[in-house]
Design a protein around this motif. Structure first.
Motif, PDB file in Angstrom:
ATOM      1  N   ALA A  55       0.842  -1.211   0.000  1.00  0.00           N
ATOM      2  CA  ALA A  55       0.000   0.000   0.000  1.00  0.00           C
ATOM      3  C   ALA A  55       0.870   1.252   0.000  1.00  0.00           C
ATOM      4  O   ALA A  55       0.580   2.227  -0.694  1.00  0.00           O
ATOM      5  N   PHE A  56       1.942   1.235   0.786  1.00  0.00           N
ATOM      6  CA  PHE A  56       2.880   2.357   0.828  1.00  0.00           C
ATOM      7  C   PHE A  56       3.503   2.583  -0.552  1.00  0.00           C
ATOM      8  O   PHE A  56       3.549   3.712  -1.049  1.00  0.00           O
ATOM      9  N   ALA A  57       3.980   1.514  -1.185  1.00  0.00           N
ATOM     10  CA  ALA A  57       4.598   1.624  -2.507  1.00  0.00           C
ATOM     11  C   ALA A  57       3.605   2.171  -3.534  1.00  0.00           C
ATOM     12  O   ALA A  57       3.953   3.024  -4.358  1.00  0.00           O
ATOM     13  N   ALA A  58       2.366   1.711  -3.457  1.00  0.00           N
ATOM     14  CA  ALA A  58       1.337   2.200  -4.386  1.00  0.00           C
ATOM     15  C   ALA A  58       1.039   3.677  -4.145  1.00  0.00           C
ATOM     16  O   ALA A  58       0.868   4.447  -5.093  1.00  0.00           O
ATOM     17  N   ALA A  59       0.987   4.077  -2.876  1.00  0.00           N
ATOM     18  CA  ALA A  59       0.732   5.482  -2.550  1.00  0.00           C
ATOM     19  C   ALA A  59       1.872   6.364  -3.047  1.00  0.00           C
ATOM     20  O   ALA A  59       1.637   7.460  -3.579  1.00  0.00           O
ATOM     21  N   MET A  60       3.100   5.910  -2.879  1.00  0.00           N
ATOM     22  CA  MET A  60       4.246   6.696  -3.344  1.00  0.00           C
ATOM     23  C   MET A  60       4.267   6.788  -4.864  1.00  0.00           C
ATOM     24  O   MET A  60       4.583   7.837  -5.425  1.00  0.00           O
ATOM     25  N   ALA A  61       3.917   5.697  -5.550  1.00  0.00           N
ATOM     26  CA  ALA A  61       3.856   5.716  -7.017  1.00  0.00           C
ATOM     27  C   ALA A  61       2.780   6.691  -7.483  1.00  0.00           C
ATOM     28  O   ALA A  61       2.990   7.454  -8.437  1.00  0.00           O
ATOM     29  N   ALA A  62       1.641   6.697  -6.807  1.00  0.00           N
ATOM     30  CA  ALA A  62       0.565   7.631  -7.158  1.00  0.00           C
ATOM     31  C   ALA A  62       0.994   9.072  -6.897  1.00  0.00           C
ATOM     32  O   ALA A  62       0.692   9.974  -7.691  1.00  0.00           O
ATOM     33  N   ALA A  63       1.709   9.305  -5.800  1.00  0.00           N
ATOM     34  CA  ALA A  63       2.190  10.650  -5.484  1.00  0.00           C
ATOM     35  C   ALA A  63       3.185  11.123  -6.537  1.00  0.00           C
ATOM     36  O   ALA A  63       3.143  12.275  -6.975  1.00  0.00           O
ATOM     37  N   ARG A  64       4.093  10.225  -6.964  1.00  0.00           N
ATOM     38  CA  ARG A  64       5.054  10.588  -8.013  1.00  0.00           C
ATOM     39  C   ARG A  64       4.334  10.903  -9.320  1.00  0.00           C
ATOM     40  O   ARG A  64       4.691  11.850 -10.023  1.00  0.00           O
ATOM     41  N   ALA A  65       3.321  10.119  -9.652  1.00  0.00           N
ATOM     42  CA  ALA A  65       2.557  10.362 -10.878  1.00  0.00           C
ATOM     43  C   ALA A  65       1.844  11.713 -10.803  1.00  0.00           C
ATOM     44  O   ALA A  65       1.806  12.454 -11.793  1.00  0.00           O
ATOM     45  N   ALA A  66       1.300  12.046  -9.636  1.00  0.00           N
ATOM     46  CA  ALA A  66       0.626  13.336  -9.460  1.00  0.00           C
ATOM     47  C   ALA A  66       1.629  14.484  -9.586  1.00  0.00           C
ATOM     48  O   ALA A  66       1.326  15.515 -10.200  1.00  0.00           O
ATOM     49  N   GLU A  67       2.819  14.311  -9.023  1.00  0.00           N
ATOM     50  CA  GLU A  67       3.862  15.341  -9.147  1.00  0.00           C
ATOM     51  C   GLU A  67       4.273  15.511 -10.604  1.00  0.00           C
ATOM     52  O   GLU A  67       4.473  16.638 -11.068  1.00  0.00           O
ATOM     53  N   ASP A  68       4.416  14.403 -11.321  1.00  0.00           N
ATOM     54  CA  ASP A  68       4.777  14.469 -12.738  1.00  0.00           C
ATOM     55  C   ASP A  68       3.704  15.209 -13.530  1.00  0.00           C
ATOM     56  O   ASP A  68       4.013  16.013 -14.414  1.00  0.00           O
ATOM     57  N   GLU A  69       2.446  14.938 -13.213  1.00  0.00           N
ATOM     58  CA  GLU A  69       1.340  15.607 -13.898  1.00  0.00           C
ATOM     59  C   GLU A  69       1.362  17.102 -13.604  1.00  0.00           C
ATOM     60  O   GLU A  69       1.174  17.925 -14.506  1.00  0.00           O
ATOM     61  N   GLN A  70       1.623  17.473 -12.349  1.00  0.00           N
ATOM     62  CA  GLN A  70       1.707  18.891 -11.983  1.00  0.00           C
ATOM     63  C   GLN A  70       2.848  19.558 -12.744  1.00  0.00           C
ATOM     64  O   GLN A  70       2.694  20.677 -13.242  1.00  0.00           O
ATOM     65  N   LEU A  71       3.983  18.894 -12.852  1.00  0.00           N
ATOM     66  CA  LEU A  71       5.123  19.443 -13.580  1.00  0.00           C
ATOM     67  C   LEU A  71       4.766  19.650 -15.046  1.00  0.00           C
ATOM     68  O   LEU A  71       5.113  20.674 -15.639  1.00  0.00           O
ATOM     69  N   ASP A  72       4.068  18.703 -15.641  1.00  0.00           N
ATOM     70  CA  ASP A  72       3.625  18.847 -17.034  1.00  0.00           C
ATOM     71  C   ASP A  72       2.726  20.069 -17.188  1.00  0.00           C
ATOM     72  O   ASP A  72       2.834  20.813 -18.170  1.00  0.00           O
ATOM     73  N   LEU A  73       1.829  20.299 -16.227  1.00  0.00           N
ATOM     74  CA  LEU A  73       0.935  21.455 -16.279  1.00  0.00           C
ATOM     75  C   LEU A  73       1.726  22.756 -16.171  1.00  0.00           C
ATOM     76  O   LEU A  73       1.442  23.726 -16.886  1.00  0.00           O
ATOM     77  N   VAL A  74       2.713  22.790 -15.290  1.00  0.00           N
ATOM     78  CA  VAL A  74       3.557  23.986 -15.135  1.00  0.00           C
ATOM     79  C   VAL A  74       4.301  24.258 -16.437  1.00  0.00           C
ATOM     80  O   VAL A  74       4.363  25.409 -16.898  1.00  0.00           O
ATOM     81  N   GLU A  75       4.862  23.220 -17.036  1.00  0.00           N
ATOM     82  CA  GLU A  75       5.587  23.398 -18.293  1.00  0.00           C
ATOM     83  C   GLU A  75       4.660  23.899 -19.399  1.00  0.00           C
ATOM     84  O   GLU A  75       5.043  24.754 -20.196  1.00  0.00           O
ATOM     85  N   GLU A  76       3.430  23.396 -19.431  1.00  0.00           N
ATOM     86  CA  GLU A  76       2.460  23.857 -20.425  1.00  0.00           C
ATOM     87  C   GLU A  76       2.100  25.320 -20.190  1.00  0.00           C
ATOM     88  O   GLU A  76       1.993  26.109 -21.132  1.00  0.00           O
ATOM     89  N   LEU A  77       1.934  25.703 -18.917  1.00  0.00           N
ATOM     90  CA  LEU A  77       1.627  27.097 -18.590  1.00  0.00           C
ATOM     91  C   LEU A  77       2.790  28.011 -18.978  1.00  0.00           C
ATOM     92  O   LEU A  77       2.582  29.080 -19.563  1.00  0.00           O
ATOM     93  N   LEU A  78       4.008  27.591 -18.679  1.00  0.00           N
ATOM     94  CA  LEU A  78       5.172  28.400 -19.046  1.00  0.00           C
ATOM     95  C   LEU A  78       5.280  28.573 -20.556  1.00  0.00           C
ATOM     96  O   LEU A  78       5.588  29.659 -21.046  1.00  0.00           O
TER      97      LEU A  78
END
Length: 149
Positions: A55-78
């Motif tokens: 469960a911990f590993a899955a939560a961390m993978a989901a958190a990393r995916a969410a961070e990656d998605e946020q980074l993609d949004l920032v790059e698109e905004l820039l």
């Protein structure tokens, strides 16, 4: 994310709060805010089951995916505002670019800004992210163009 009944959420949350990256031995592990783990916390981690580690590993993978998605949004905004940034004086805010955007760009800007300031699906185990803990979500934060993060 639903938690299976055989997973103690306090164990998964504690694992998520432990900085294991800079220590070679569990006795050297710290909380992410720099506090040392207590003996009870170390003992609790020692009782983690395979289901809790999964469960911990899955939560961390989901958190990393969410961070990656946020980074993609920032790059698109820039990429959207970059052509206008050169025309802005030093100390201008991101909001100062808005009047220069075309109607189509405004729709994109609005979508990106909303996604970045009020995520619909906060990262797992992140307390108070976008009001997920019951606290009001933070409002938009002015971003100074050319300012160091």
């Amino acid at each position: 994310m639903t938690t299976p009944p055989d997973v103690r959420t306090e164990v998964v949350a504690l694992l998520a709060d432990v900085d294991m990256d800079h220590a070679t031995h569990p006795r050297e592990w710290m909380h992410r805010d720099g506090r040392a783990l207590t003996r009870d916390e170390l003992a609790l981690i020692g009782t983690a089951t395979e289901a809790e580690l999964t469960a911990f590993a899955a939560a961390m993978a989901a958190a990393r995916a969410a961070e990656d998605e946020q980074l993609d949004l920032v790059e698109e905004l820039l990429a959207l505002v970059e052509p206008y940034i050169a025309t802005m004086p030093e100390g201008a805010l991101l909001a100062d670019v808005v009047p220069l955007l075309t109607p189509e760009q405004l729709l994109t800007y609005d979508r990106l800004f909303k996604a970045l300031t009020r995520p619909e699906d906060p990262a797992p185990l992140a307390c108070c992210s976008a009001g997920s803990c019951g606290a009001p979500a933070p409002g938009p934060v002015p971003v100074e163009i050319g300012a160091a993060p």
